[in-house]
Design an enzyme around this catalytic site. Sequence first.
Site, PDB file in Angstrom:
ATOM      1  N   GLY A 127       0.797  -1.223   0.000  1.00 46.58           N
ATOM      2  CA  GLY A 127       0.000   0.000   0.000  1.00 46.58           C
ATOM      3  C   GLY A 127       0.826   1.268   0.000  1.00 46.58           C
ATOM      4  N   HIS A 181       4.096   1.163  -8.153  1.00 45.79           N
ATOM      5  CA  HIS A 181       3.031   0.160  -8.012  1.00 45.79           C
ATOM      6  C   HIS A 181       2.087   0.231  -9.220  1.00 45.79           C
ATOM      7  CE1 HIS A 181       3.833   1.114  -3.584  1.00 45.79           C
ATOM      8  NE2 HIS A 181       4.084  -0.173  -3.653  1.00 45.79           N
ATOM      9  N   ARG A 207       8.487   4.435   1.526  1.00 41.93           N
ATOM     10  CA  ARG A 207       9.304   4.939   2.643  1.00 41.93           C
ATOM     11  C   ARG A 207       9.892   6.323   2.358  1.00 41.93           C
ATOM     12  NH1 ARG A 207      10.595  -0.905   3.451  1.00 41.93           N
ATOM     13  NH2 ARG A 207       9.795  -1.400   5.526  1.00 41.93           N
TER      14      ARG A 207
END
Length: 281
Positions: free
Chosen positions: A31, A37, A187
């Site tokens: 997520g 992604h 991150r």
Amino acid sequence: MQIITSVSDMQAHADALRRAGKRIGFVPTMGFLHAGHLSLMGRARQENDVVVASIFVNPTQFGPKEDLDRYPRDAEGDRQKCESAGVDVLFTPAAAEMYPEKPVVFVAVEGISDILEGAIRPGHFRGVATVVAKLFNIVRPRTAYFGQKDFQQCAVIRLMVAGLNLDVEVVVLPTVREADGLAMSSRNSYLDRSQRQKATCLFRALSAGEELIKSGVREPDKIRQKMRAVLGREKGVEIDYAEIADADRLTPPETLGGRMVLLVAVRIGSTRLIDNLLILC
Ligand code: AMP
């Protein structure tokens, strides 16, 4: 887009799709979705009848002192991004749904799981291999899509699929980067302005290593030293490793040749970042 949170509902849905002859493409994620992604989802959309994405922050791949509790989350933003990317089914199980009991069954991919990332994060790849095997059994994909950004993870998953004869094709897609070269990562959201600036050192180090190889240097130590020098110039950046390895086995080469990979990992404050570059020489 359908949202499924229960393992048995997801399995029943996947079985019905398979029986109807549908080709399922699968994109597992944790997520806080970004363009990296979405590139995996885009490719899955092109190649399959049905696209399933999962969002699951898998506790078993985090060490006790790692960032499981503060890992960034954005359920509603992620839902919208999946919808726009053409995802048909979003599988978002709770931790207690995936692990109703303290897990006693694990998938171990020996050797490769203990070097590089695995040396710094003991147990990490056991957690990854286990959750990906579970997700494959729940989602039953024909093809699963992963990012080269997590190079060692891709190698671990390929070995797991081969070693367990899993009936899943693994596709690895290139790393999506910011304009200044920083590999996109959930991150990156931990970084403040000055840390974000410093974080470009990963790609600069990899590029410097690549340049050296292109200029004809063939001694692995010289490449490592060059990458460490670029990373070391940046105050507040702690180097975990700067390595060159055989791209298939991830072992250090004696001399360079064939498919090689440059891999770097650093800590900036409490944020760990990794990146890599494939080199043909
Ligand atoms: P994560 O949510 O970080 O576990 O990542 C889920 C999938 O997206 C993994 O296969 C990652 O390798 C992939 N991924 C993460 N960052 C990138 C990126 N910058 N470019 C391409 N794929 C990525």
